[in-house]
Write an enzyme that holds these catalytic residues in place. Structure first.
Site, PDB file in Angstrom:
ATOM      1  N   CYS A  10     -17.346  58.056 -55.445  1.00 37.77           N
ATOM      2  CA  CYS A  10     -17.632  59.452 -55.098  1.00 37.77           C
ATOM      3  C   CYS A  10     -16.628  59.969 -54.066  1.00 37.77           C
ATOM      4  CB  CYS A  10     -19.058  59.567 -54.546  1.00 37.77           C
ATOM      5  SG  CYS A  10     -19.316  58.655 -53.017  1.00 37.77           S
ATOM      6  N   CYS A  13     -16.747  58.137 -50.785  1.00 34.36           N
ATOM      7  CA  CYS A  13     -16.154  56.801 -50.893  1.00 34.36           C
ATOM      8  C   CYS A  13     -14.629  56.886 -50.807  1.00 34.36           C
ATOM      9  CB  CYS A  13     -16.568  56.131 -52.198  1.00 34.36           C
ATOM     10  SG  CYS A  13     -18.347  55.928 -52.358  1.00 34.36           S
TER      11      CYS A  13
END
Length: 78
Positions: A10, A13
């Protein structure tokens, strides 16, 4: 030093991965940074909330994206 960024890929991340790379560069230390997106491997660390940062197999935090300064402090405290 072995560093792992745990998360499914994501935006948070990816932001953590970039911040970790910057922290390592600023600290001028040698480290291998690996992204781990396999949920079974992430759960094996006991992480229930991503992103998470693992340094030398120790989970330093999960569920947020710290600043570069915070990452540097965590790494230096090891």
């Amino acid at each position: 030093m072995e560093i792992k960024v745990l998360g499914p890929g994501c935006k948070k991340c990816n932001t953590l991965h970039q911040a970790t790379q910057k922290a390592i560069e600023e600290l001028n230390i040698e480290a291998t940074i690996t992204k781990v997106d396999d949920m079974m491997k992430i759960l094996a660390y006991g992480v229930m909330s991503t992103p998470a940062l693992v340094v030398n197999e120790k989970v330093l935090f999960s569920g947020k994206v710290p600043t570069v300064s915070e990452i540097k402090e965590l790494i230096e405290s090891l």
